[in-house]
Design an enzyme around this catalytic site. Sequence first.
Site, PDB file in Angstrom:
ATOM      1  N   SER A 184       0.829  -1.210   0.000  1.00 17.10           N
ATOM      2  CA  SER A 184       0.000   0.000   0.000  1.00 17.10           C
ATOM      3  C   SER A 184       0.864   1.261   0.000  1.00 17.10           C
ATOM      4  O   SER A 184       1.674   1.454  -0.903  1.00 17.10           O
ATOM      5  CB  SER A 184      -0.959  -0.039   1.190  1.00 17.10           C
ATOM      6  N   ASP A 281      -8.115  -2.862  -7.351  1.00 13.44           N
ATOM      7  CA  ASP A 281      -7.643  -2.568  -6.000  1.00 13.44           C
ATOM      8  C   ASP A 281      -8.744  -1.859  -5.215  1.00 13.44           C
ATOM      9  O   ASP A 281      -9.259  -0.809  -5.634  1.00 13.44           O
ATOM     10  CB  ASP A 281      -6.407  -1.678  -6.097  1.00 13.44           C
ATOM     11  N   HIS A 349      -6.543  -5.642  -1.607  1.00 11.33           N
ATOM     12  CA  HIS A 349      -5.581  -4.569  -1.353  1.00 11.33           C
ATOM     13  C   HIS A 349      -4.510  -5.141  -0.426  1.00 11.33           C
ATOM     14  O   HIS A 349      -4.772  -5.399   0.741  1.00 11.33           O
ATOM     15  CB  HIS A 349      -6.261  -3.363  -0.712  1.00 11.33           C
TER      16      HIS A 349
END
Length: 416
Positions: A184, A281, A349
């Site tokens: 991330s 995502d 994610h």
Amino acid sequence: MRTGKATATAMAIALAVVLLCIAPRRVRSASDNRLIVGMTLVRNASAIGALCLDGSLPAYHLHRGFGAGEHNWLLQFEGGGWCNDIPSCLERANTRRGSTRYMTKYEVFSGILSNNASLNPDFYNWNRVKLRYCDGASFAGDAKFDNGTSLLYFRGQRIWRAIIHDLLPKGLGRAQKALLSGCSAGGLASFLHCDNFAEYLPRNASVKCLSDAGFFLDERDISLNHTMRSFYDDLVSLQGVEKNLDKNCTSSLVYPAMCFFPQYTLKYITTPFFILNSAYDVYQFHHILVPSSADVHGHWNRCKLDPAACTDSQLEILQGFRNDMLATLRMFYQYSGRGGLFINSCFAHCQSELQETWLAVDSPKVNNKTISEAVGDWYYSRRVSKEIDCPYPCDKTCHNLIPVSGLPQVHLTEEI
């Protein structure tokens, strides 16, 4: 058109919430063999002003390598969103995302950080390090805010440097193989620091980089506003990031702050790179493509909760987002001989740190290859590893779709 500060703060908080998956004190998972690693504070970090948002010392978690992996190193940037204005950064400074005082002192190492050969065959015996995230700008800022009442340290770049210098005498400086990774906001940090990482290591070392869910797109939202571009512009300005961005990139663009987006800096990275991302995502879906500011009446709420509930027109927009991502990556996967790619169609994610998605009996696959296999094949140059999934909903390995709250549940039976 710039989004309001409330929306920007909500975006930052949302991604931080997505990545909260460890309880604050005692952790025991349904798997009794989870590896739990203690925190190391960087004691001399204050000498170079390398401090978290609240002024606390930065930290990392190190699990030593052994056997054939004794001289190999894997560094994993922690993720957790960003803050782009004083109110959101002050709020962040009082949480585990802005201060080591509030962080759990132990972290579960799983997926790419696991020390189990059957669960992480290519990196299990390496020295594995998790870099804790407490600056709010993907380890890239260098500024300070002090109005006499409130004090904030935007020192991500110095934190990165302090941790590296703490690890070099512990063996990193003699590394034979090394991989810089991140999830991330940490995946974005991998793009920003990849070449710099290679500069610290021996010339004959095999150094490569991996970004997991860090390829954030410069994409218009459904209202045709550049929500994320505006957010990043404020972040870069507030935290003094521009001077730490790739100079080749910033000199080539009218707006240098756009080099915070990986798509603009990727072509200047010379170190071999692997991009792991979902074409759908969930953070980008919920906060770049369909932020709350662009869906005030909640028409997308059901679709966000369950892709199967999306209307045909909504699915068409999602497929357009996937197409834009692949178009942005086309030069990379067609012409980058040293690059690797795994773009799947799971609504996910971050997939490298979770055992369920990294390598398990039923983990996601593209062309019958797991994420672990794809990354390992690429790192060790066993075979070309550029896997692109077919569009949703064709992939039947995506049976565990990530809900709006973020990551799959890690079942905790007791707090540590």
